[in-house]
Design a protein around this motif. Sequence first.
Motif, PDB file in Angstrom:
ATOM      1  N   SER A   1       0.854  -1.199  -0.144  1.00  0.00           N
ATOM      2  CA  SER A   1       0.042   0.053   0.140  1.00  0.00           C
ATOM      3  C   SER A   1       0.882   1.416  -0.085  1.00  0.00           C
ATOM      4  O   SER A   1       0.516   2.252  -0.648  1.00  0.00           O
ATOM      5  N   LEU A   2       1.967   1.208   0.788  1.00  0.00           N
ATOM      6  CA  LEU A   2       2.989   2.425   0.863  1.00  0.00           C
ATOM      7  C   LEU A   2       3.355   2.805  -0.466  1.00  0.00           C
ATOM      8  O   LEU A   2       3.539   3.909  -0.757  1.00  0.00           O
ATOM      9  N   LEU A   3       3.918   1.934  -1.059  1.00  0.00           N
ATOM     10  CA  LEU A   3       4.577   1.958  -2.447  1.00  0.00           C
ATOM     11  C   LEU A   3       3.601   2.177  -3.545  1.00  0.00           C
ATOM     12  O   LEU A   3       3.928   3.187  -4.439  1.00  0.00           O
ATOM     13  N   ALA A   4       2.432   1.515  -3.528  1.00  0.00           N
ATOM     14  CA  ALA A   4       1.403   2.065  -4.536  1.00  0.00           C
ATOM     15  C   ALA A   4       1.101   3.506  -4.433  1.00  0.00           C
ATOM     16  O   ALA A   4       0.959   4.056  -5.261  1.00  0.00           O
ATOM     17  N   ASN A   5       0.549   3.621  -3.210  1.00  0.00           N
ATOM     18  CA  ASN A   5      -0.025   5.139  -2.952  1.00  0.00           C
ATOM     19  C   ASN A   5       0.933   6.242  -3.006  1.00  0.00           C
ATOM     20  O   ASN A   5       0.576   7.374  -3.298  1.00  0.00           O
ATOM     21  N   SER A   6       2.171   6.073  -2.728  1.00  0.00           N
ATOM     22  CA  SER A   6       3.149   7.218  -2.839  1.00  0.00           C
ATOM     23  C   SER A   6       3.604   7.250  -4.091  1.00  0.00           C
ATOM     24  O   SER A   6       3.940   8.347  -4.473  1.00  0.00           O
ATOM     25  N   SER A   7       3.550   5.984  -4.954  1.00  0.00           N
ATOM     26  CA  SER A   7       4.031   6.310  -6.330  1.00  0.00           C
ATOM     27  C   SER A   7       2.859   7.144  -7.023  1.00  0.00           C
ATOM     28  O   SER A   7       3.004   8.040  -8.100  1.00  0.00           O
ATOM     29  N   LYS A   8       1.577   6.830  -6.486  1.00  0.00           N
ATOM     30  CA  LYS A   8       0.366   7.489  -7.284  1.00  0.00           C
ATOM     31  C   LYS A   8       0.568   9.112  -6.820  1.00  0.00           C
ATOM     32  O   LYS A   8       0.288   9.918  -7.661  1.00  0.00           O
ATOM     33  N   ALA A   9       0.813   9.281  -5.484  1.00  0.00           N
ATOM     34  CA  ALA A   9       0.893  10.506  -5.141  1.00  0.00           C
ATOM     35  C   ALA A   9       1.924  11.388  -5.801  1.00  0.00           C
ATOM     36  O   ALA A   9       1.799  12.438  -6.298  1.00  0.00           O
ATOM     37  N   ALA A  10       3.127  10.797  -6.222  1.00  0.00           N
ATOM     38  CA  ALA A  10       3.934  11.405  -6.954  1.00  0.00           C
ATOM     39  C   ALA A  10       3.612  11.883  -8.475  1.00  0.00           C
ATOM     40  O   ALA A  10       3.857  12.923  -8.708  1.00  0.00           O
ATOM     41  N   ALA A  11       2.826  10.972  -8.996  1.00  0.00           N
ATOM     42  CA  ALA A  11       2.207  11.123 -10.250  1.00  0.00           C
ATOM     43  C   ALA A  11       1.166  12.409 -10.198  1.00  0.00           C
ATOM     44  O   ALA A  11       1.284  13.150 -11.083  1.00  0.00           O
ATOM     45  N   VAL A  12       0.463  12.153  -9.153  1.00  0.00           N
ATOM     46  CA  VAL A  12      -0.585  13.488  -8.831  1.00  0.00           C
ATOM     47  C   VAL A  12       0.161  14.896  -8.646  1.00  0.00           C
ATOM     48  O   VAL A  12      -0.294  15.631  -9.341  1.00  0.00           O
TER      49      VAL A  12
ATOM     50  N   TYR B   1       2.202  -0.281 -10.624  1.00  0.00           N
ATOM     51  CA  TYR B   1       3.609  -0.447 -10.539  1.00  0.00           C
ATOM     52  C   TYR B   1       3.866  -0.512  -8.874  1.00  0.00           C
ATOM     53  O   TYR B   1       4.695  -1.740  -8.658  1.00  0.00           O
ATOM     54  N   GLY B   2       3.407   0.334  -8.003  1.00  0.00           N
ATOM     55  CA  GLY B   2       3.993   0.179  -6.858  1.00  0.00           C
ATOM     56  C   GLY B   2       3.328  -0.761  -6.031  1.00  0.00           C
ATOM     57  O   GLY B   2       4.179  -1.525  -5.085  1.00  0.00           O
ATOM     58  N   ARG B   3       2.028  -1.317  -6.391  1.00  0.00           N
ATOM     59  CA  ARG B   3       1.284  -2.584  -5.742  1.00  0.00           C
ATOM     60  C   ARG B   3       2.045  -3.532  -6.033  1.00  0.00           C
ATOM     61  O   ARG B   3       2.427  -4.607  -5.207  1.00  0.00           O
TER      62      ARG B   3
END
Length: 323
Positions: free
Chosen positions: A177-188, A203-205
């Motif tokens: 979850s941390l990798l998935a959501n922080s990767s998404k946050a960087a994209a946001v 990718y993070g997930r």
Amino acid sequence: MTPATSLFSPVEDDLDLLTENLKNLIGARHPILYAAAEHLFGARGKRVRPAIVLLVSKATIPGHELTPRHRRLAEITEMIHTASLVHDDVVDESDLRRGVPTVHSSFGNRIAVLAGDFLFAQSSWYLANLDNLEVVKLLSQVIMDLAEGEIQQGLNRFSTNLSIEAYLEKSYYKTASLLANSSKAAAVLSDVSPSLTEALYGYGRHIGLAFQIVDDILDFTGSTEELGKPAGSDLKDGNLTAPVLYALEEKPSLEVLIEREFAQPGDLEQAIAFVRSSQGIERSRALAKQHSKSAIACLEELPPSASRQVLVKLADYVLSRLY
């Protein structure tokens, strides 16, 4: 095997700066917490999570120059990860992590719990100051997921009817979850298209799940020196991982040993031998490989860059740890 640290050469200087910033963010107002922070944020460890955030950030920014908000997101990601480790070590009563004394063994349980709470609080404050509601929601979800994963693991100790699906769900909460959501946050923060944002979440997930499965395999195939803890530690604690769940399908005697919680002399050693002689490790390797390939597939929409190349190599590195 290529070490993760050498893979991160495009963001090596950024990671060094991140480590210094993390110590400064704690501040010298709390001498014991600062000592705990220095202990936690020293050069040891691979810093995989902030590295992925920085790489995703660079890969999605035109010109590939990191913004202060992307840097702060990477710092928040490492703070959340570290806070969760401090609390995990208290819950698990672990004296060592990667061969180094844990915060609670060095400073006591009281300080360890407070240090973890302080890091979660600090990360939340810095998160709010990014002034992006979607990013706040994504990283707040991570903190909830970490707690959910720990609760699920606690409730399912020594549970031989746990499914692979339930194991992957718990692994998502605790690791991916941390990798998935922080990767998404960087994209946001980079303001890329919704489809690329979701792809980077994927990718993070997937890379997070691959990492966890590989760690769970190494618990049976790695040495105490490599692991920084005795082999079979998770099994001893009743945490049933992919190799064990697969082994249970072909070794009925293993179920008996687990359900009596290794109460008799030699039970744990026998259980480890059952796992090693089964197809459990090989099937877990195949599962990790599947998630590694899925992670790479999620990068197809990302434009070519040095950072994108490292993200692809990182998925291969995860698997190379097994050989």
